[in-house]
Design an enzyme around this catalytic site. Structure first.
Site, PDB file in Angstrom:
ATOM      1  N   HIS A   1       0.803  -1.153   0.109  1.00  0.00           N
ATOM      2  CA  HIS A   1      -0.121   0.036  -0.085  1.00  0.00           C
ATOM      3  C   HIS A   1       0.913   1.190  -0.044  1.00  0.00           C
ATOM      4  CE1 HIS A   1      -3.106   2.859   1.447  1.00  0.00           C
ATOM      5  NE2 HIS A   1      -3.945   2.087   1.104  1.00  0.00           N
TER       6      HIS A   1
ATOM      7  N   GLY B   1       0.986  -4.743   2.029  1.00  0.00           N
ATOM      8  CA  GLY B   1      -0.351  -5.306   1.328  1.00  0.00           C
ATOM      9  C   GLY B   1      -0.157  -6.054  -0.032  1.00  0.00           C
TER      10      GLY B   1
ATOM     11  N   TYR C   1      -5.226  -4.354  10.382  1.00  0.00           N
ATOM     12  CA  TYR C   1      -6.026  -4.869   9.090  1.00  0.00           C
ATOM     13  C   TYR C   1      -7.478  -5.228   9.498  1.00  0.00           C
ATOM     14  CZ  TYR C   1      -2.905  -6.732   5.277  1.00  0.00           C
ATOM     15  OH  TYR C   1      -2.037  -6.938   4.310  1.00  0.00           O
TER      16      TYR C   1
END
Length: 257
Positions: free
Chosen positions: A62, A106, A136
């Protein structure tokens, strides 16, 4: 940010954002979704998701520049990573993650969401939310649990340590491990075998397996409890510290507050 190629019913999506180590941002995810929609239109039967040949980092996960400020949910339903995983899981044809280099954060979930994984022998996977104090969400944890057993998922998420591809292969999380020089041949041989089979049958089975994999009973009270636990993290001082430390390229100082 993406290179796209289609040949003999096989599409290749190549992550091409080297300046940011292929970090997954909103613009890239939008391009990814658009590409998959075009693949549906032309009857692609298998997709290979890869990075540029010889890369050191398959994806850094991410894009931290797009994580919100403290007090906002960093991995909400509309978040780019959540959208990317949904696009992979609901695409009607199999998607093969072709992995070389290291996979971070991610990007691990992205690879695990793919239907099949073929990796170079020296590839590694590191789930890194604990390094940043990022929680998460339920969907992300379920992706890990559908790929790995509970103890390995805990090891990856709690230690944030790189796990070698060979170990993950021995545990059934990766389908095949090969020398880097043979990675292309091994991956596209699998893709060609898939593309030669009945696409409708495969599409139906993929959707059936997706539904079955997500068929976990949870009470409304338990769901609210999980959501509440996540808010403890992203409302914390440590969440802001983790983001600051990453941007300042220093080790974070977490105080559990």
């Amino acid at each position: 940010m993406l290179q796209i190629d289609i040949s003999d019913h096989i599409a290749t999506l190549t992550l091409d954002r080297e300046s940011r180590r292929n970090a997954l941002c909103e613009e890239m995810v939008h391009a990814f979704a658009t590409a998959l929609e075009s693949f549906r239109a032309v009857g692609v039967r298998c997709v290979v998701l890869r990075a540029c040949a010889g890369c050191k980092v398959w994806s850094a996960g991410h894009d931290i520049e797009e994580l919100p400020a403290a007090g906002l949910d960093p991995l909400a339903w509309r978040d780019p990573l959540r959208k990317l995983v949904r696009e992979i899981e609901t695409f009607p044809a199999p998607i093969i993650a072709m992995i070389e280099g290291s996979v971070w954060g991610g990007a691990c979930e992205t690879a695990f969401a793919c239907d099949l994984i073929v990796a170079a022998r020296d590839a590694t996977f590191a789930a890194t939310p604990a390094r940043l104090n990022v929680p998460y969400n339920v969907g992300g944890l379920l992706t890990f649990l559908n790929a790995a057993n509970l103890r390995l998922a805990k090891e990856m998420l709690f230690t944030a340590a790189p796990i070698p591809a060979e170990r993950l292969c021995s545990l059934g999380i990766i389908n095949h491990v090969t020398d880097a020089a043979d990675l292309d041949d091994a991956t596209y041989a699998m893709a060609r075998r898939i593309a030669a089979n009945a696409p409708l049958s495969i599409s139906v089975m993929k959707e059936q397996l997706r539904i079955l994999a997500g068929a976990h009973t949870m009470s409304p009270e338990d769901f609210e409890r999980i959501q509440g636990l996540r808010r403890v993290v992203y409302n914390s001082q440590d969440y802001a510290e983790g983001i600051r430390a990453f941007k300042e390229k220093r080790k974070p100082v977490f105080r559990g507050e």
